[in-house]
Design an enzyme around this catalytic site. Structure first.
Site, PDB file in Angstrom:
ATOM      1  N   THR A   1       0.857  -1.181   0.000  1.00 50.46           N
ATOM      2  CA  THR A   1       0.000   0.000   0.000  1.00 50.46           C
ATOM      3  C   THR A   1       0.897   1.236   0.000  1.00 50.46           C
ATOM      4  OG1 THR A   1      -2.078   0.888   0.864  1.00 50.46           O
ATOM      5  CG2 THR A   1      -0.474   0.214   2.489  1.00 50.46           C
TER       6      THR A   1
ATOM      7  N   CYS B   1      -3.995   7.236   7.590  1.00 50.70           N
ATOM      8  CA  CYS B   1      -4.544   5.885   7.462  1.00 50.70           C
ATOM      9  C   CYS B   1      -3.578   4.886   8.110  1.00 50.70           C
ATOM     10  CB  CYS B   1      -4.720   5.506   6.000  1.00 50.70           C
ATOM     11  SG  CYS B   1      -6.017   6.436   5.168  1.00 50.70           S
TER      12      CYS B   1
ATOM     13  N   HIS C   1      -6.292  -1.401   4.526  1.00 58.79           N
ATOM     14  CA  HIS C   1      -5.891   0.013   4.549  1.00 58.79           C
ATOM     15  C   HIS C   1      -7.044   0.805   5.166  1.00 58.79           C
ATOM     16  CE1 HIS C   1      -4.063   3.526   1.976  1.00 58.79           C
ATOM     17  NE2 HIS C   1      -4.706   4.019   3.004  1.00 58.79           N
TER      18      HIS C   1
END
Lengths: 199, 162
Positions: free
Chosen positions: B24, B30, B47
């Protein structure tokens, strides 16, 4: 889903905001500033970073939150070349600025963002009759994906789709280019459509 | 087996096995929650964007929230042969990219995401083996489904393997 009338209304609104911000930038830089036609993008949250050049592209972002009635997030994004050029004009120096930027450089960038955001929002406020209160600026130079998180978070609470009004200002020779993202929250959008008669 | 890289976007998840690598890009506030089962070499990455589904309007995407996202991931991994009681976890992200004077709750979302993730993992009895969280910088992560090695890359703050 938005109708094409609604999208046109948002585009027009952003034109009015940027139409006020462009001369402000022009005065600051003492050079001509052009405004591109605004884009109204509706895309999945996961695709926003890609639409701006990729999640790992290093950008400088100046972030604001507006509260009261015009509730939105504002993010000015600059690529590194633009930051370097902008700083050399503002600080009248030959030094090539590189991240991490000094506090003087950061202040200069935040002040530009502040003037642009204030002129954008004041035009929007006159146009819609909605009041606003603008936060102080905050600055970060990092991966695009990371910078976008906070701006997308508030939308994420309502939907998986991001509505982003994107407008680019650039000076005559395009060495300074600033992308302006206006991310209205969902209640504001509904309010704007009502006011403009396109609900 | 050929190494596959699976990209995981914001509010998405992926599971893999064997040589699969889950990646990711550009985590800010996040959090990337990585789970793995060493016995069957199954891994998963979610995520997450926000702490808890109940606090927000949108209920359509489980992977967006720490509580529903981690539970969803555990379920998907069990379909591949993993077992909840064997799972281990690693966390990365949860930064605060921008700071304002007189910090609002909203701006501290990174920290709240990390706290919510830890709480959910504890509830599920999944130990946290390592984490690289907080700070004010973005992270790109790559997670190896076998062995659970997690590489964390930053701009100007180094690269780490945890």
């Amino acid at each position: 889903m938005l109708s094409s009338l609604q999208i046109d209304a948002l585009r027009e609104m952003s034109n009015i905001g940027c139409g006020n911000a462009a001369p402000a930038l022009s005065t600051m830089l003492n050079r001509r500033v052009d405004m591109q036609i605004p884009n109204v993008n509706i895309l999945p949250l996961a695709d926003v970073a890609d639409s701006l050049g990729g999640a790992e592209l290093v950008l400088t972002g100046v972030f604001f939150q507006a509260t009261d009635e015009l509730t939105c997030s504002i993010l000015w994004l600059l690529k590194q070349e633009s930051v370097t050029k902008l700083l050399s004009i503002l600080l009248d120096s030959e030094i090539t600025s590189k991240p991490p930027y000094s506090s003087m450089e950061q202040s200069a960038l935040m002040e530009v963002g502040n003037i642009l955001s204030s002129s954008y929002l004041s035009a929007l406020s006159t146009f819609t009759g909605l009041k606003y209160q603008l936060s102080v600026p905050a600055l970060a130079t990092d991966m695009a994906g990371a910078i976008l998180d906070i701006a997308l978070m508030q939308l994420g609470a309502y939907s998986d789709q991001a509505l982003i009004i994107e407008n680019t200002l650039c000076d005559g020779d395009e060495s300074v280019e600033a992308t302006f993202l206006l991310i209205p929250d969902v209640p504001l959008l509904e309010r704007i459509f009502e006011l403009l008669g396109v609900a | 087996m050929k190494k596959r890289i699976k990209q995981v976007g914001m509010a998405q998840y992926a599971v893999g096995w064997g040589d699969d690598v889950l990646r990711t890009l550009g985590l800010g506030s996040c959090v990337g929650v990585c789970l793995y089962d060493l016995q069957v070499n199954v891994g998963g990455l979610v995520h997450i964007m926000l702490p808890e589904m109940a606090l927000y309007q949108d209920k359509s995407t489980e992977a967006k929230y720490a509580d529903t996202g981690i539970k969803l991931l555990v379920g998907e991994m069990e379909r591949l042969g993993a077992r909840q009681e064997r799972l281990l976890s690693k966390l990365a992200g949860g930064a605060q990219m921008f700071s304002f004077p007189g910090q609002s709750e909203v701006m501290r979302i990174g920290e709240r995401n990390v706290l919510a993730s830890r709480r959910v993992l504890q509830e599920l009895g999944i130990p946290i083996v390592a984490e690289h969280t907080g700070g004010n910088f973005g992270r790109t992560i790559e997670f190896a489904c076998t062995g659970g090695e997690l590489e964390v890359r930053t701009i100007g703050h180094g690269t780490f393997v945890i």
